[in-house]
Design an enzyme around this catalytic site. Sequence first.
Site, mmCIF file in Angstrom:
data_model
loop_
_atom_site.group_PDB
_atom_site.id
_atom_site.type_symbol
_atom_site.label_atom_id
_atom_site.label_comp_id
_atom_site.label_asym_id
_atom_site.label_seq_id
_atom_site.Cartn_x
_atom_site.Cartn_y
_atom_site.Cartn_z
ATOM 1 N N ASP A 4 0.848 -1.189 0.121
ATOM 2 C CA ASP A 4 -0.137 -0.027 -0.098
ATOM 3 C C ASP A 4 0.981 1.342 0.114
ATOM 4 O O ASP A 4 2.210 1.163 0.099
ATOM 5 C CB ASP A 4 -1.040 -0.139 1.401
ATOM 6 C CG ASP A 4 -1.560 1.208 1.574
ATOM 7 O OD1 ASP A 4 -2.203 1.758 0.425
ATOM 8 O OD2 ASP A 4 -1.715 1.821 2.708
ATOM 9 N N LEU A 5 0.439 2.321 -0.299
ATOM 10 C CA LEU A 5 1.181 3.683 -0.351
ATOM 11 C C LEU A 5 1.188 4.396 0.685
ATOM 12 O O LEU A 5 1.986 4.467 1.643
ATOM 13 C CB LEU A 5 0.926 4.241 -1.734
ATOM 14 C CG LEU A 5 1.725 5.774 -1.879
ATOM 15 C CD1 LEU A 5 3.343 5.448 -1.903
ATOM 16 C CD2 LEU A 5 1.058 6.366 -2.946
ATOM 17 N N ASP A 6 0.005 5.036 0.929
ATOM 18 C CA ASP A 6 -0.247 6.256 1.876
ATOM 19 C C ASP A 6 -0.339 5.484 3.300
ATOM 20 O O ASP A 6 -1.267 4.594 3.574
ATOM 21 C CB ASP A 6 -1.739 6.801 1.665
ATOM 22 C CG ASP A 6 -1.635 7.435 0.220
ATOM 23 O OD1 ASP A 6 -0.873 8.304 0.118
ATOM 24 O OD2 ASP A 6 -2.754 6.979 -0.430
ATOM 25 N N THR A 27 1.614 10.210 3.893
ATOM 26 C CA THR A 27 0.717 11.030 3.075
ATOM 27 C C THR A 27 -0.476 10.853 3.851
ATOM 28 O O THR A 27 -1.643 11.551 3.549
ATOM 29 C CB THR A 27 0.475 10.480 1.661
ATOM 30 O OG1 THR A 27 0.696 9.331 1.597
ATOM 31 C CG2 THR A 27 1.496 11.461 0.613
ATOM 32 N N LYS A 44 -9.412 5.477 5.647
ATOM 33 C CA LYS A 44 -7.958 5.050 4.876
ATOM 34 C C LYS A 44 -7.969 3.788 4.187
ATOM 35 O O LYS A 44 -8.904 2.819 4.502
ATOM 36 C CB LYS A 44 -6.973 4.821 6.334
ATOM 37 C CG LYS A 44 -6.519 5.782 7.194
ATOM 38 C CD LYS A 44 -5.495 5.356 8.065
ATOM 39 C CE LYS A 44 -5.034 6.563 8.821
ATOM 40 N NZ LYS A 44 -4.134 6.203 10.157
ATOM 41 N N GLY A 45 -7.524 3.938 2.969
ATOM 42 C CA GLY A 45 -7.577 2.969 1.934
ATOM 43 C C GLY A 45 -8.711 3.126 1.005
ATOM 44 O O GLY A 45 -8.871 2.178 -0.036
ATOM 45 N N ARG A 102 -11.256 7.880 -3.169
ATOM 46 C CA ARG A 102 -11.848 9.254 -3.071
ATOM 47 C C ARG A 102 -13.240 9.719 -3.105
ATOM 48 O O ARG A 102 -13.795 10.152 -2.190
ATOM 49 C CB ARG A 102 -11.150 10.248 -4.235
ATOM 50 C CG ARG A 102 -11.094 11.796 -4.057
ATOM 51 C CD ARG A 102 -10.422 12.349 -5.192
ATOM 52 N NE ARG A 102 -9.283 11.972 -5.719
ATOM 53 C CZ ARG A 102 -8.398 12.124 -6.768
ATOM 54 N NH1 ARG A 102 -9.084 12.935 -7.711
ATOM 55 N NH2 ARG A 102 -7.470 11.713 -7.195
ATOM 56 N N SER A 106 -2.458 0.660 -4.405
ATOM 57 C CA SER A 106 -2.773 1.997 -3.594
ATOM 58 C C SER A 106 -4.199 2.259 -4.459
ATOM 59 O O SER A 106 -4.197 2.414 -5.662
ATOM 60 C CB SER A 106 -1.776 3.017 -3.620
ATOM 61 O OG SER A 106 -2.475 4.185 -3.411
ATOM 62 N N ALA A 107 -5.150 2.759 -3.440
ATOM 63 C CA ALA A 107 -6.303 3.267 -4.121
ATOM 64 C C ALA A 107 -6.122 4.756 -4.594
ATOM 65 O O ALA A 107 -6.945 5.244 -5.314
ATOM 66 C CB ALA A 107 -7.299 3.505 -3.171
ATOM 67 N N SER A 108 -4.883 5.129 -4.678
ATOM 68 C CA SER A 108 -4.851 6.670 -5.113
ATOM 69 C C SER A 108 -4.200 6.820 -6.228
ATOM 70 O O SER A 108 -3.377 6.205 -6.783
ATOM 71 C CB SER A 108 -3.481 7.395 -4.030
ATOM 72 O OG SER A 108 -3.221 8.417 -4.464
ATOM 73 N N ASN A 168 -2.957 9.399 -7.090
ATOM 74 C CA ASN A 168 -1.814 10.266 -7.008
ATOM 75 C C ASN A 168 -0.831 9.377 -6.847
ATOM 76 O O ASN A 168 0.508 9.857 -6.605
ATOM 77 C CB ASN A 168 -1.788 11.028 -5.990
ATOM 78 C CG ASN A 168 -3.108 12.217 -6.222
ATOM 79 O OD1 ASN A 168 -2.706 13.034 -7.342
ATOM 80 N ND2 ASN A 168 -4.093 12.454 -5.284
ATOM 81 N N LYS A 188 -10.901 -1.308 -1.861
ATOM 82 C CA LYS A 188 -10.825 -2.066 -0.528
ATOM 83 C C LYS A 188 -11.919 -1.773 0.359
ATOM 84 O O LYS A 188 -12.477 -0.771 0.381
ATOM 85 C CB LYS A 188 -9.478 -1.618 -0.019
ATOM 86 C CG LYS A 188 -8.003 -1.606 -0.728
ATOM 87 C CD LYS A 188 -7.076 -0.892 -0.148
ATOM 88 C CE LYS A 188 -5.744 -0.929 -1.094
ATOM 89 N NZ LYS A 188 -4.604 -0.268 -0.520
ATOM 90 N N GLU A 221 0.034 -3.184 4.566
ATOM 91 C CA GLU A 221 -1.011 -2.106 4.767
ATOM 92 C C GLU A 221 -1.036 -1.559 6.081
ATOM 93 O O GLU A 221 -0.533 -1.908 7.118
ATOM 94 C CB GLU A 221 -2.538 -2.946 4.771
ATOM 95 C CG GLU A 221 -2.938 -3.022 3.312
ATOM 96 C CD GLU A 221 -3.442 -1.787 2.962
ATOM 97 O OE1 GLU A 221 -3.594 -0.614 3.808
ATOM 98 O OE2 GLU A 221 -4.069 -1.515 1.545
ATOM 99 N N ASP A 222 -1.842 -0.440 6.254
ATOM 100 C CA ASP A 222 -1.805 0.477 7.323
ATOM 101 C C ASP A 222 -3.298 0.412 7.908
ATOM 102 O O ASP A 222 -3.660 1.207 8.935
ATOM 103 C CB ASP A 222 -1.029 1.593 7.325
ATOM 104 C CG ASP A 222 -1.829 2.649 6.572
ATOM 105 O OD1 ASP A 222 -2.097 2.302 5.531
ATOM 106 O OD2 ASP A 222 -2.194 3.764 6.945
HETATM 107 C C1 BG6 Z 1 -5.775 5.727 -0.372
HETATM 108 C C2 BG6 Z 1 -5.768 6.544 0.912
HETATM 109 O O1 BG6 Z 1 -4.433 5.111 -0.515
HETATM 110 O O2 BG6 Z 1 -6.179 6.432 -1.583
HETATM 111 C C3 BG6 Z 1 -7.188 7.283 0.917
HETATM 112 O O3 BG6 Z 1 -5.580 5.748 1.928
HETATM 113 C C4 BG6 Z 1 -7.365 7.942 -0.143
HETATM 114 O O4 BG6 Z 1 -6.882 8.127 2.023
HETATM 115 C C5 BG6 Z 1 -7.175 7.067 -1.391
HETATM 116 O O5 BG6 Z 1 -8.921 8.786 -0.043
HETATM 117 C C6 BG6 Z 1 -7.574 7.870 -2.808
HETATM 118 O O6 BG6 Z 1 -6.416 8.688 -3.074
HETATM 119 P P1 BG6 Z 1 -6.299 9.932 -4.192
HETATM 120 O O7 BG6 Z 1 -5.085 10.278 -4.077
HETATM 121 O O8 BG6 Z 1 -6.802 9.139 -5.574
HETATM 122 O O9 BG6 Z 1 -7.564 10.905 -3.938
HETATM 123 MG MG MG Z 2 -2.723 3.218 3.384
#
Ligand code: BG6
Ligand code: MG
Length: 220
Positions: free
Chosen positions: A7-9, A15, A43-44, A47, A114-116, A118, A145, A169-170
Amino acid sequence: MKAVIFDLDGVITDTAKYHFIAWKKLAASIGIQFDETFNEQLKGISRMDSLQRILKLGNRLNDFTIEEKEKLAEQKNNEYVKLIAAITPQDLLPGIASFLKELKDSKIKIGLASASKNGPSILERLQIASYFDTIVDPGQLKKGKPDPEIFRAAAIQLKIIPNECAGIEDALAGIQSINGAGMFSVGVGVPLEAQPDWRVKSTGDLTLGELKMHFRQKNL
Ligand code: BG6
Ligand code: MG
């Protein structure tokens, strides 16, 4: 163990705190307050799902059109992107740089789940993108997730079967996702209700030797 999927964040870099700050600001702008305990639930989570949870908390689930919700999510992301602009390799969490190196030296594949959206740009800023053999595109997933889809997708992309993978994972939702995918789960500072196969307090506790030992014990 042939692959480790991160996982990233909150695992690679801190982050998670910037997501919290950006969501708190967005929520306050529409009259919703929340604390760190509620933030654990975000978390996880993607958006849009995070926004839905915040609106539900404030009893405002039906107060916005889809377009307005997209605007709100975009506003949060703009704030978040400002906060992460200053990330440098110094922002890697303790032990992550040496752990990635150990994995690479041992020819263990490395993936990002990662769900992000970014994620790739953060890996670039941290100057660790070259360590990753694969990155799951969260935009291609049907379910977020705690569904196992994202960790399964990472294993498929790496062409490694799930029980030869470990996931780190966190978040509670993240541990559920790894466990559901049939992988060995490592929880970094996860809440009590999470059930990782190996629980560590900090990323500084992650070494390949320890991970292999716990992995072997589970698979005896
Ligand atoms: C997850 C974070 O890794 O990514 C969440 O734990 C976040 O808090 C999700 O909402 C989505 O991220 P992003 O950067 O696409 O808005
Ligand atoms: Mg995380």
